[in-house]
Design a protein around this motif. Sequence first.
Motif, PDB file in Angstrom:
ATOM      1  N   ARG A   4       0.835  -1.169  -0.108  1.00 48.36           N
ATOM      2  CA  ARG A   4       0.079   0.005  -0.089  1.00 48.36           C
ATOM      3  C   ARG A   4       0.805   1.415  -0.053  1.00 48.36           C
ATOM      4  NH1 ARG A   4      -4.896  -1.032   2.749  1.00 48.36           N
ATOM      5  NH2 ARG A   4      -3.661  -2.273   4.133  1.00 48.36           N
ATOM      6  N   GLU A   5       2.019   1.293   0.923  1.00 47.12           N
ATOM      7  CA  GLU A   5       2.734   2.294   0.665  1.00 47.12           C
ATOM      8  C   GLU A   5       3.425   2.519  -0.505  1.00 47.12           C
ATOM      9  OE1 GLU A   5       3.605   4.748   3.225  1.00 47.12           O
ATOM     10  OE2 GLU A   5       2.086   3.828   4.229  1.00 47.12           O
ATOM     11  N   LEU A   6       3.933   1.386  -1.246  1.00 53.26           N
ATOM     12  CA  LEU A   6       4.713   1.581  -2.556  1.00 53.26           C
ATOM     13  C   LEU A   6       3.552   2.023  -3.672  1.00 53.26           C
ATOM     14  CD1 LEU A   6       6.514  -1.779  -2.917  1.00 53.26           C
ATOM     15  CD2 LEU A   6       7.351   0.502  -2.809  1.00 53.26           C
ATOM     16  N   HIS A   7       2.356   1.956  -3.460  1.00 51.97           N
ATOM     17  CA  HIS A   7       1.212   2.357  -4.481  1.00 51.97           C
ATOM     18  C   HIS A   7       1.051   3.828  -4.466  1.00 51.97           C
ATOM     19  CE1 HIS A   7      -0.397  -1.598  -5.806  1.00 51.97           C
ATOM     20  NE2 HIS A   7      -0.487  -2.305  -4.658  1.00 51.97           N
ATOM     21  N   ALA A   8       1.093   4.342  -3.066  1.00 52.10           N
ATOM     22  CA  ALA A   8       1.002   5.533  -2.813  1.00 52.10           C
ATOM     23  C   ALA A   8       2.098   6.371  -3.060  1.00 52.10           C
ATOM     24  CB  ALA A   8       0.436   5.836  -1.377  1.00 52.10           C
ATOM     25  N   GLN A   9       3.267   6.031  -3.235  1.00 46.86           N
ATOM     26  CA  GLN A   9       4.435   6.761  -3.407  1.00 46.86           C
ATOM     27  C   GLN A   9       4.403   7.785  -4.667  1.00 46.86           C
ATOM     28  OE1 GLN A   9       8.075   4.615  -3.158  1.00 46.86           O
ATOM     29  NE2 GLN A   9       7.892   4.224  -1.032  1.00 46.86           N
ATOM     30  N   ARG A  10       5.106   8.786  -4.846  1.00 44.13           N
ATOM     31  CA  ARG A  10       5.095   9.726  -5.967  1.00 44.13           C
ATOM     32  C   ARG A  10       6.674   9.892  -6.127  1.00 44.13           C
ATOM     33  NH1 ARG A  10       0.674  12.997  -6.617  1.00 44.13           N
ATOM     34  NH2 ARG A  10       1.997  14.747  -7.232  1.00 44.13           N
ATOM     35  N   TRP A  11       6.950   9.210  -7.397  1.00 41.64           N
ATOM     36  CA  TRP A  11       8.400   9.633  -7.853  1.00 41.64           C
ATOM     37  C   TRP A  11       8.394  10.403  -9.130  1.00 41.64           C
ATOM     38  CZ3 TRP A  11      12.432   5.661  -7.023  1.00 41.64           C
ATOM     39  CH2 TRP A  11      12.466   5.132  -5.784  1.00 41.64           C
ATOM     40  N   PHE A  12       9.780  11.039  -9.083  1.00 38.78           N
ATOM     41  CA  PHE A  12       9.963  11.783 -10.283  1.00 38.78           C
ATOM     42  C   PHE A  12      11.324  11.273 -11.045  1.00 38.78           C
ATOM     43  CE2 PHE A  12      12.201  15.518 -12.299  1.00 38.78           C
ATOM     44  CZ  PHE A  12      10.945  16.090 -13.309  1.00 38.78           C
ATOM     45  N   LEU A  13      11.409  10.722 -12.058  1.00 38.48           N
ATOM     46  CA  LEU A  13      12.559   9.992 -12.694  1.00 38.48           C
ATOM     47  C   LEU A  13      12.802  10.879 -13.904  1.00 38.48           C
ATOM     48  CD1 LEU A  13      14.041   7.332 -12.824  1.00 38.48           C
ATOM     49  CD2 LEU A  13      12.440   6.656 -14.252  1.00 38.48           C
ATOM     50  N   VAL A  14      14.247  11.151 -13.841  1.00 38.48           N
ATOM     51  CA  VAL A  14      14.753  11.937 -14.891  1.00 38.48           C
ATOM     52  C   VAL A  14      15.681  11.110 -15.841  1.00 38.48           C
ATOM     53  CG1 VAL A  14      16.384  13.941 -15.624  1.00 38.48           C
ATOM     54  CG2 VAL A  14      15.036  13.808 -13.611  1.00 38.48           C
ATOM     55  N   GLY A  15      15.229  10.869 -16.985  1.00 38.06           N
ATOM     56  CA  GLY A  15      15.871  10.125 -17.908  1.00 38.06           C
ATOM     57  C   GLY A  15      14.994   8.827 -18.250  1.00 38.06           C
ATOM     58  N   ALA A  16      14.774   8.525 -19.567  1.00 36.46           N
ATOM     59  CA  ALA A  16      14.483   7.269 -19.905  1.00 36.46           C
ATOM     60  C   ALA A  16      15.001   6.770 -21.078  1.00 36.46           C
ATOM     61  CB  ALA A  16      12.742   7.562 -20.521  1.00 36.46           C
ATOM     62  N   GLY A  17      16.384   6.754 -20.796  1.00 38.17           N
ATOM     63  CA  GLY A  17      16.980   6.180 -21.730  1.00 38.17           C
ATOM     64  C   GLY A  17      17.166   4.542 -21.443  1.00 38.17           C
ATOM     65  N   ALA A  18      18.276   3.980 -21.528  1.00 38.36           N
ATOM     66  CA  ALA A  18      18.782   2.670 -21.231  1.00 38.36           C
ATOM     67  C   ALA A  18      18.381   2.361 -19.709  1.00 38.36           C
ATOM     68  CB  ALA A  18      20.120   2.178 -21.879  1.00 38.36           C
ATOM     69  N   LEU A  19      19.071   2.964 -19.115  1.00 39.44           N
ATOM     70  CA  LEU A  19      18.697   2.699 -17.569  1.00 39.44           C
ATOM     71  C   LEU A  19      17.214   3.234 -17.024  1.00 39.44           C
ATOM     72  CD1 LEU A  19      22.227   3.675 -15.970  1.00 39.44           C
ATOM     73  CD2 LEU A  19      21.234   1.473 -16.443  1.00 39.44           C
ATOM     74  N   ARG A  61      -2.714   9.381  -3.730  1.00 44.23           N
ATOM     75  CA  ARG A  61      -2.407   9.289  -4.953  1.00 44.23           C
ATOM     76  C   ARG A  61      -1.091   9.116  -5.253  1.00 44.23           C
ATOM     77  NH1 ARG A  61      -7.216   7.364  -6.769  1.00 44.23           N
ATOM     78  NH2 ARG A  61      -8.669   8.904  -7.269  1.00 44.23           N
ATOM     79  N   GLY A  62      -0.578   7.760  -5.631  1.00 42.72           N
ATOM     80  CA  GLY A  62       0.806   7.449  -6.329  1.00 42.72           C
ATOM     81  C   GLY A  62       0.833   7.865  -7.626  1.00 42.72           C
ATOM     82  N   VAL A  63       2.126   8.312  -7.992  1.00 39.36           N
ATOM     83  CA  VAL A  63       2.350   8.739  -9.567  1.00 39.36           C
ATOM     84  C   VAL A  63       3.969   8.512  -9.678  1.00 39.36           C
ATOM     85  CG1 VAL A  63       2.511  11.012  -9.003  1.00 39.36           C
ATOM     86  CG2 VAL A  63       1.660  10.232 -11.324  1.00 39.36           C
ATOM     87  N   VAL A  64       4.162   8.183 -10.812  1.00 39.93           N
ATOM     88  CA  VAL A  64       5.528   8.285 -11.344  1.00 39.93           C
ATOM     89  C   VAL A  64       5.678   9.163 -12.695  1.00 39.93           C
ATOM     90  CG1 VAL A  64       7.400   7.062 -12.304  1.00 39.93           C
ATOM     91  CG2 VAL A  64       6.302   5.698 -10.483  1.00 39.93           C
ATOM     92  N   PHE A  65       6.420  10.289 -12.511  1.00 45.29           N
ATOM     93  CA  PHE A  65       6.573  11.259 -13.555  1.00 45.29           C
ATOM     94  C   PHE A  65       7.819  10.855 -14.144  1.00 45.29           C
ATOM     95  CE2 PHE A  65       3.800  13.617 -10.571  1.00 45.29           C
ATOM     96  CZ  PHE A  65       2.860  13.979 -11.549  1.00 45.29           C
ATOM     97  N   VAL A  66       7.893  11.045 -15.497  1.00 48.06           N
ATOM     98  CA  VAL A  66       9.037  10.697 -15.999  1.00 48.06           C
ATOM     99  C   VAL A  66       9.465  11.889 -17.246  1.00 48.06           C
ATOM    100  CG1 VAL A  66      10.170   8.999 -17.646  1.00 48.06           C
ATOM    101  CG2 VAL A  66       8.719   8.302 -15.913  1.00 48.06           C
ATOM    102  N   THR A  67      10.803  12.398 -17.067  1.00 48.72           N
ATOM    103  CA  THR A  67      11.067  13.284 -18.089  1.00 48.72           C
ATOM    104  C   THR A  67      12.425  12.997 -18.659  1.00 48.72           C
ATOM    105  OG1 THR A  67      11.257  15.718 -18.252  1.00 48.72           O
ATOM    106  CG2 THR A  67      12.196  14.752 -16.219  1.00 48.72           C
ATOM    107  N   ASP A  68      12.423  13.360 -19.885  1.00 49.64           N
ATOM    108  CA  ASP A  68      13.722  13.179 -20.582  1.00 49.64           C
ATOM    109  C   ASP A  68      13.793  14.087 -21.866  1.00 49.64           C
ATOM    110  OD1 ASP A  68      15.840  12.214 -22.514  1.00 49.64           O
ATOM    111  OD2 ASP A  68      15.721   9.992 -21.400  1.00 49.64           O
TER     112      ASP A  68
END
Length: 87
Positions: A4-19, A61-68
């Motif tokens: 439940r904690e993982l579901h609710a986490q909010r992440w901002f990921l920089v980079g959508a390349g190989a890694l 509300r959990g969410v994962v934002f990705v930018t590259d």
Amino acid sequence: ALQRELHAQRWFLVGAGALGCEYIKGLALMGVGTSGAGTTREVADDDGAAAKTVPADDGKRGVVFVTDMDTIEVSNLNRQFLFRAEN
């Protein structure tokens, strides 16, 4: 509780390349940021009679934002499963 904690986490990921693609896949497989995305739980009515299905996020509300801002190189497509030659 941990899920439940993982579901609710909010992440901002920089980079959508190989890694970054691998990080996105790992986060998705763990369920990070997926609250509100079809996760539900059963709760009893106030009188205790019938159970009903409600969102399992409890208002979080959990969410994962990705930018590259980089461009996709055709030579790197073998390491970037999110992208195809058309991209």
